[in-house]
Design a protein around this motif. Structure first.
Motif, short mmCIF file in Angstrom:
data_model
loop_
_atom_site.label_atom_id
_atom_site.label_comp_id
_atom_site.label_asym_id
_atom_site.label_seq_id
_atom_site.Cartn_x
_atom_site.Cartn_y
_atom_site.Cartn_z
N SER A 1 0.81 -1.22 0.00
CA SER A 1 0.00 0.00 0.00
C SER A 1 0.85 1.27 0.00
CB SER A 1 -0.92 0.02 1.23
OG SER A 1 -0.18 0.29 2.42
N LEU A 2 2.15 1.14 0.23
CA LEU A 2 3.00 2.31 0.38
C LEU A 2 3.43 2.93 -0.95
CD1 LEU A 2 5.31 1.22 3.33
CD2 LEU A 2 3.23 2.60 3.42
N SER A 3 3.28 2.20 -2.03
CA SER A 3 3.73 2.70 -3.33
C SER A 3 2.87 2.10 -4.43
CB SER A 3 5.20 2.33 -3.56
OG SER A 3 5.60 2.59 -4.89
N ASP A 4 2.66 2.89 -5.49
CA ASP A 4 1.93 2.39 -6.65
C ASP A 4 2.81 1.52 -7.54
OD1 ASP A 4 -0.30 3.83 -5.85
OD2 ASP A 4 0.26 5.61 -7.00
N ARG A 5 4.10 1.55 -7.30
CA ARG A 5 5.03 0.79 -8.14
C ARG A 5 4.82 -0.72 -7.97
NH1 ARG A 5 11.69 1.07 -7.81
NH2 ARG A 5 12.08 -0.68 -9.24
N ASN A 6 4.75 -1.42 -9.08
CA ASN A 6 4.67 -2.88 -9.10
C ASN A 6 3.68 -3.42 -8.07
OD1 ASN A 6 5.24 -5.53 -9.80
ND2 ASN A 6 7.00 -5.69 -8.42
N PRO A 7 2.38 -3.20 -8.27
CA PRO A 7 1.38 -3.72 -7.32
C PRO A 7 1.53 -5.24 -7.15
CG PRO A 7 0.37 -2.25 -8.92
CD PRO A 7 1.76 -2.50 -9.40
N LEU A 8 1.53 -5.67 -5.92
CA LEU A 8 1.72 -7.09 -5.62
C LEU A 8 0.40 -7.85 -5.51
CD1 LEU A 8 4.53 -6.78 -2.92
CD2 LEU A 8 4.77 -7.01 -5.41
N MET A 9 -0.68 -7.14 -5.22
CA MET A 9 -1.99 -7.77 -5.13
C MET A 9 -2.65 -7.73 -6.51
SD MET A 9 -4.16 -9.39 -3.22
CE MET A 9 -3.74 -9.04 -1.50
#
Length: 273
Positions: free
Chosen positions: A80-88
């Motif tokens: 949730s801390l960054s928009d980079r490379n969403p993991l979900m």
């Protein structure tokens, strides 16, 4: 990209839960401060650390005045801390599948903990500590249930009742992994996701112990997944970099010495399926 001040991770070098969070941090490209604890020396039981994590386990993530415990929850938080490379994933079914794996990690971690302590850790403890030292070590574990498990495993090794229950948990894990990987390259589909991050350190630990035959015959889809993950930079930076080749070689040698008895128990379990 969202900007965020560096967070602090309290972690252990070879702790599987620490490793999976480190993998997530690398995948997200986040800056973080490292507070590496010496788990063998018992630094996780120091009062200052227990004030952060009363369970005396790693990892613990600190972000300002927020303290986040439990590795699966930490993964969701750092995502949730960054928009980079969403993991979900974004697909609803893939989201459910990923969160399913995050919940299963509680049982999976317990199983990995059991097999690690019932084999190489137990041998090391019995070879280097006297009975009163072992008792004192166990007495430092804050959770009475965890302390009782540790006592039983040190006393009984692979004959501990915990082993049979945790082999069942691993069988279920391998079965579900095999089915998921039969449908796509990664656990939640064709795209690498938090589901894969959640499990990589656990399967990697079993392989490093020399226990890959638990899945290699009956669940052949797992080994290619593991090898594919080992090509990712996050694996190299977050797991391999913390596990020197000599340490891994020693772990595999020591683990392999316990494999004949573990294999007997595994085959007995499979015959009763």
């Amino acid at each position: 990209m969202n900007k965020h001040d560096p967070i602090t991770l309290y972690h252990g070098r070879t702790s599987v839960c620490s490793a999976k969070v480190r993998v997530g941090l690398v995948e997200k490209g986040l800056e973080w401060n490292s507070e590496l604890l010496d788990l063998k020396a018992g630094e996780q039981f120091d009062p200052a650390y227990l004030a952060l994590n009363p369970n005396g386990v790693v990892p613990t993530l600190v972000d300002g005045d927020l303290v986040v415990l439990e590795s699966s929850l930490i993964l969701e938080y750092i995502d949730s801390l960054s928009d980079r490379n969403p993991l979900m994933p974004t697909d609803p079914k893939a989201i459910v599948a990923t969160r399913h794996w995050l919940l299963k990690c509680l049982d999976i971690h317990a199983a990995i903990n059991t097999l690690t302590y019932a084999t190489i850790q137990r041998s090391s403890i019995l070879a280097t500590k006297k009975p009163d030292q072992i008792a004192a070590m166990i007495a430092r574990i804050p959770n009475p249930k965890a302390a009782a498990k540790r006592r039983d495993i040190i006393d009984n090794g692979l004959e501990s009742a915990h082993v049979d229950g945790d082999l069942h948990a691993l069988f279920n894990t391998f079965t579900e992994m095999s089915a998921a990987l039969g449908r796509g390259k990664w656990l939640a589909g064709e795209r690498h996701s938090m589901a894969d991050i959640a499990l990589i350190a656990y399967i990697d630990r079993l392989d490093r112990l020399g226990f890959d035959a638990l899945w290699s015959g009956r669940f052949p889809e797992i080994s290619p997944w593991l090898e594919a993950y080992r090509q990712r930079q996050s694996y190299l930076d977050a797991i391999e970099a913390f596990s020197p080749a000599d340490v891994t070689a020693k772990m595999r040698t020591q683990g392999s010495a316990h494999w004949p008895r573990l294999e007997q128990k595994w085959q007995a379990y499979l015959q009763n399926r």
